[in-house]
Scaffold this motif. Structure first.
Motif, PDB file in Angstrom:
ATOM      1  N   GLN A 216       9.174  -5.492   3.336  1.00  0.00           N
ATOM      2  CA  GLN A 216       8.433  -5.164   2.122  1.00  0.00           C
ATOM      3  C   GLN A 216       9.246  -4.264   1.196  1.00  0.00           C
ATOM      4  OE1 GLN A 216       4.157  -4.695   2.108  1.00  0.00           O
ATOM      5  NE2 GLN A 216       4.380  -2.597   1.364  1.00  0.00           N
ATOM      6  N   ASP A 217      10.003  -3.333   1.783  1.00  0.00           N
ATOM      7  CA  ASP A 217      10.820  -2.443   0.963  1.00  0.00           C
ATOM      8  C   ASP A 217      11.958  -1.881   1.811  1.00  0.00           C
ATOM      9  OD1 ASP A 217      11.712  -1.078  -1.246  1.00  0.00           O
ATOM     10  OD2 ASP A 217       9.866   0.053  -1.579  1.00  0.00           O
ATOM     11  N   LYS A 244       5.849   8.022  -0.524  1.00  0.00           N
ATOM     12  CA  LYS A 244       6.251   6.670  -0.917  1.00  0.00           C
ATOM     13  C   LYS A 244       6.133   5.713   0.266  1.00  0.00           C
ATOM     14  CE  LYS A 244       8.487   3.327  -3.153  1.00  0.00           C
ATOM     15  NZ  LYS A 244       7.764   2.472  -4.129  1.00  0.00           N
ATOM     16  N   GLU A 248       3.541   2.551   0.901  1.00  0.00           N
ATOM     17  CA  GLU A 248       4.035   1.213   1.220  1.00  0.00           C
ATOM     18  C   GLU A 248       3.323   0.648   2.453  1.00  0.00           C
ATOM     19  OE1 GLU A 248       6.149  -0.788  -0.181  1.00  0.00           O
ATOM     20  OE2 GLU A 248       7.287   0.404  -1.615  1.00  0.00           O
ATOM     21  N   SER A 261       6.452  -0.187  -7.249  1.00  0.00           N
ATOM     22  CA  SER A 261       7.467  -0.822  -6.391  1.00  0.00           C
ATOM     23  C   SER A 261       8.266  -1.831  -7.204  1.00  0.00           C
ATOM     24  CB  SER A 261       6.815  -1.522  -5.227  1.00  0.00           C
ATOM     25  OG  SER A 261       6.242  -0.570  -4.361  1.00  0.00           O
TER      26      SER A 261
END
Length: 261
Positions: A216-217, A244, A248, A261
């Motif tokens: 996802q990140d 952060k 997420e 994002s």
């Protein structure tokens, strides 16, 4: 050093297909310490089993130092959460750490050097003649870490290794990992449920989505390299990064993408 490309894993469960990991792609450069977090049940352990060659992925590849992983690689070591089950209670601390080195057919003198260095690095130089059942949980996990680093792996995988110890011991072990990482320069992929731990330890934090899992990140942790439990955790940037990552993971649980994002 480590390349994961298009990794997918589908299980057969009671006659139906269960897609645990959908399409995972990320890389670790040589000498990086990267933490991996995600919602409970998102497939972190499945991913680690595929990376370590203990499980065959349905699709995709894992490459270690340019060579595709098709079984447990000689240049990789794994530290598990259940440290008590990974140590042989009838062997001394030294014998437990030395055992994988015998499998590598290393000369006795070299084995002794590596064991001494590893036990010294984890603060157990004076405990080499004791047995695992004579040690605290934190000390047992130090033995497991010593065994892994004595093996001289290029990549060290850690599967929630501190989840079963108390908070004080956990903080000590977190600092130990960064000390060992600096000393030996090994590439580390550290899987954890603990957001604070991920931000404190890592140079990057990879956030996984809910199952079926994708990346996802991939966040860069731009904190000073020299870290300690008081100063680092009081840093406003630490708080920002923690928030952060938390956002997420909450978004991953909902199946949404967080704002910004």
């Amino acid at each position: 050093m480590l390349d994961v490309t298009g990794l997918a894993k589908v299980y057969d469960a009671d006659g139906r297909k269960v897609e645990a990991v959908r399409d995972l792609t990320f890389t670790l450069a040589a000498g990086e310490l990267v933490c991996l977090v995600g919602p409970s049940g998102c497939g972190k352990t499945t991913l680690l089993k595929c990376i370590s060659g203990l499980m065959t992925p349905t699709a995709g590849t894992v490459t270690l130092a340019g060579r595709q992983v098709t079984g447990p690689p000689a240049d990789m070591a794994v530290v598990f959460q259940e440290y008590g089950r990974s140590l042989f209670p009838w062997m001394t601390v030294r014998q437990n750490v030395e055992l994988p080195l015998k499998e590598k057919k290393l000369p006795k003198a070299r084995r002794g050097e590596l064991v001494d260095e590893a036990l010294s690095a984890v603060g157990l130089a004076d405990a080499d003649g004791r047995y695992p059942w004579q040690l605290s949980g934190g000390m047992q996990q130090r033995v497991a870490i010593a065994r892994a680093i004595a093996y001289e792996p290029k990549v060290l995988l850690m599967d929630e290794p501190f989840a079963a110890v108390d908070a004080q011991t956990r903080a000590d072990l977190e600092d130990l990992i960064r000390t060992v990482w600096h000393k030996f320069g090994v590439t580390i992929l550290f899987v954890t449920h603990d957001i604070d731990e991920a931000v404190y330890l890592g140079q990057r934090v990879i956030v996984l989505s809910n199952s079926p899992t994708i990346v996802q990140d991939d966040l860069t942790v731009d904190l000073p390299d020299e870290r300690d439990q008081l100063t680092t955790r009081a840093d406003p940037r630490f708080t920002e990064l923690r928030a952060k990552v938390y956002a997420e993971i909450q978004a991953a649980k909902r199946g949404t993408v967080p704002v910004g994002s």
